[in-house]
Enzyme design. Structure first.
Site, PDB file in Angstrom:
ATOM      1  N   TYR A 152       0.870  -1.181   0.000  1.00  0.00           N
ATOM      2  CA  TYR A 152       0.000   0.000   0.000  1.00  0.00           C
ATOM      3  C   TYR A 152       0.899   1.219   0.000  1.00  0.00           C
ATOM      4  CZ  TYR A 152      -3.215   3.619   1.482  1.00  0.00           C
ATOM      5  OH  TYR A 152      -3.939   4.784   1.531  1.00  0.00           O
ATOM      6  N   ASP A 234       9.253   1.724   0.265  1.00  0.00           N
ATOM      7  CA  ASP A 234       8.240   2.450   1.025  1.00  0.00           C
ATOM      8  C   ASP A 234       8.364   1.978   2.466  1.00  0.00           C
ATOM      9  OD1 ASP A 234       6.014   3.275   2.360  1.00  0.00           O
ATOM     10  OD2 ASP A 234       4.620   2.876   0.720  1.00  0.00           O
ATOM     11  N   LYS A 262       4.738   8.116   9.231  1.00  0.00           N
ATOM     12  CA  LYS A 262       4.151   7.576  10.457  1.00  0.00           C
ATOM     13  C   LYS A 262       4.986   7.806  11.724  1.00  0.00           C
ATOM     14  CE  LYS A 262       1.103   4.284   8.227  1.00  0.00           C
ATOM     15  NZ  LYS A 262      -0.320   4.506   8.442  1.00  0.00           N
TER      16      LYS A 262
HETATM   17  N1  PMP Z   1       2.898   3.569   2.565  1.00  0.00           N
HETATM   18  C1  PMP Z   1       2.545   2.662   3.482  1.00  0.00           C
HETATM   19  C2  PMP Z   1       3.323   1.376   3.565  1.00  0.00           C
HETATM   20  C3  PMP Z   1       1.476   2.906   4.345  1.00  0.00           C
HETATM   21  O1  PMP Z   1       1.112   1.975   5.255  1.00  0.00           O
HETATM   22  C4  PMP Z   1       0.797   4.148   4.253  1.00  0.00           C
HETATM   23  C5  PMP Z   1      -0.361   4.485   5.173  1.00  0.00           C
HETATM   24  N2  PMP Z   1      -1.039   3.467   5.729  1.00  0.00           N
HETATM   25  C6  PMP Z   1       1.211   5.054   3.268  1.00  0.00           C
HETATM   26  C7  PMP Z   1       2.268   4.737   2.449  1.00  0.00           C
HETATM   27  C8  PMP Z   1       0.504   6.356   3.083  1.00  0.00           C
HETATM   28  O2  PMP Z   1       0.717   7.170   4.182  1.00  0.00           O
HETATM   29  P1  PMP Z   1      -0.336   8.320   4.542  1.00  0.00           P
HETATM   30  O3  PMP Z   1      -1.627   7.669   4.864  1.00  0.00           O
HETATM   31  O4  PMP Z   1       0.319   8.987   5.715  1.00  0.00           O
HETATM   32  O5  PMP Z   1      -0.420   9.226   3.357  1.00  0.00           O
END
Ligand code: PMP
Length: 435
Positions: A152, A234, A262
């Site tokens: 994701y 990521d 995060k």
């Molecule tokens: N990459 C990963 C692996 C994530 O888990 C998330 C959010 N759950 C994101 C990107 C996107 O981050 P945000 O919701 O802070 O935009």
């Protein structure tokens, strides 16, 4: 078998706020994963009011051990004093300026010290800022359009077009991103052959709940470079959780670019795009620019968070208590003969349950009953465990005592074939349709 502590929580204020929200907030939350569809209504609160350490309280005053932690950011604990003090100090001197502030430079240098691939650093607010920036940068660097992804990566068009929630994303954009499955290197070989000379980058979560196959990440890097593409990790979840330098430090493969978010600022909004300077220098020109990019609150929080993480070896301690939790769960699954239906996967710092029905298919009903029975006894979870520094051995013991009752209910329900009828509300609806 329910005991006294498992009687239903009072949720009057939650319900009345939810009714108001239905009239004014589409989805009743700002993030799909925080909305009512992700929690079994009937036992779940809808609004939280405060947090302290490992606990949160809902608007009716019910207390929960928090394993969601704002979807991951709260790595030290809610309202962690030294981080809040650092932010308060910064606030007293102003927060948004019309030129860079020194703390921007300090945190960039800190990240360069900690993260193997981070020769240069830029900041964003959400993880999606960093991943969208990485993809744009890779496209600019390689002068190619297509992207391969695994995991994701946020709410922006380039990624969300690949999911079941792709309404509003133009077809032309959807066609540029191609998802692939983790640990299947042959599939990525095929995609590079099929789209020869067109792939700008592979962007992937370096690891989630299954470890990489031996040599997988290094082979991915070699494959990307052989085809003139960049490798982007990521690390929005793995960063600062599995290792202060991200999964790349833990697993020994350094990508060209990486995205963090995060947990870097204990809940204050901050993300980062980092990477090799030869690529990052293109950001002199490539557009990655927004009003709150250098906001000093997030940066002051990040500096204080990194200080605490380093001083107290938080990641190491979380690995210990996470193992305690995992071992306790495994023992109970064995005791209740639930191993066929339920397993607990992942690194100790970030575990998740896998719930299966008797035919071996993923079971949203069992997941929902687990959440329901956990919530009514005071554990807030989607079925995963993220830990904060305040999740001490005592908090884990408290959780395991609750889980013993929860698993006893699950065992009875599964044996009796009445999981669905025990639910007090609709089962959890996953954000993305499961295929
Ligand atoms: N990459 C990963 C692996 C994530 O888990 C998330 C959010 N759950 C994101 C990107 C996107 O981050 P945000 O919701 O802070 O935009």
């Amino acid at each position: 078998m329910l005991n006294e502590t498992s009687s239903l929580p009072i949720l009057e204020r939650s319900r009345s706020l939810l009714a108001r929200a239905q009239a004014v907030i589409p989805g009743c939350a700002q993030t799909f994963s925080k909305g009512p569809g992700m929690f079994v209504q009937g036992v779940a609160p809808n609004f939280l009011s405060r947090g302290e350490g490992a606990y949160v309280w809902d608007v009716d005053g019910n207390r929960y051990i928090d394993y969601i932690l704002g979807l991951g950011p709260v790595i030290l604990g809610h309202a962690y004093p030294s981080v809040n003090e650092a932010v308060t100090r910064q606030m007293s001197q102003g927060i948004s300026f019309s030129m860079p502030h020194e703390v921007e430079l300090e945190v960039s240098e800190l990240l360069r010290e900690l993260i193997p691939c981070a020769e240069m650093v830029r900041f964003g607010k959400n993880g999606s800022d960093a991943t969208a920036g990485a993809v744009r940068l890779a496209r600019a660097y390689t002068k190619r359009d297509k992207v391969l992804c695994c995991g994701y990566h946020g709410w922006q068009d380039w990624f969300i077009g690949t999911t079941s929630r792709n309404k509003g994303v133009p077809k032309a954009v959807r066609e540029l991103t191609i998802p692939f499955a983790y640990n299947d290197i042959a599939a990525v070989h095929r995609l590079f052959d099929e789209h020869a000379g067109q792939i700008a980058c592979v962007i992937m979560e370096p690891v989630t709940f299954s470890p990489p196959a031996r040599g997988y990440l290094q082979e991915m890097k070699d494959l990307c470079h052989r085809h003139g593409a960049l490798l982007v990790f990521d690390e929005v979840v793995t960063g600062f959780r599995l290792h202060l330098g991200g999964a790349q430090a833990l697993l020994g493969v350094s990508p060209d670019l990486a995205c963090f978010g995060k947990a870097m600022a204990n809940g204050f909004p901050l993300s980062a795009l980092v990477g090799r300077s030869e690529v990052m220098r293109l950001l002199d020109d490539v557009f990655f620019s927004f009003t709150f990019g250098g906001d000093t609150m997030g940066l002051a929080a990040c500096k204080a968070t990194i200080h605490e993480l380093r001083t107290h070896n938080v990641v190491g301690k979380q690995a210990l208590v996470g193992q305690q939790l995992k071992d306790g769960i495994d023992q109970m699954l064995h005791d209740f003969h639930l191993n066929e239906q339920i397993s607990c996967l992942g690194y100790p710092q970030w575990t998740t349950f896998n719930f299966k029905d008797t035919s071996g298919k993923p079971s949203q009903d069992i997941r929902s009953l687990f959440q329901q029975e956990s919530l009514r006894r005071g554990v807030l979870t989607h079925g995963s465990h993220l830990l904060s520094y305040m999740h001490t051995a005592e908090v884990i013991e408290e959780t395991l005592a609750i889980y013993r009752d929860v698993f006893s209910v699950l065992a009875e329900a599964i044996a009796g074939g009445n999981v669905r009828s025990r639910l007090m509300g609709d089962p959890i609806r996953p954000v993305f349709r499961q295929v």
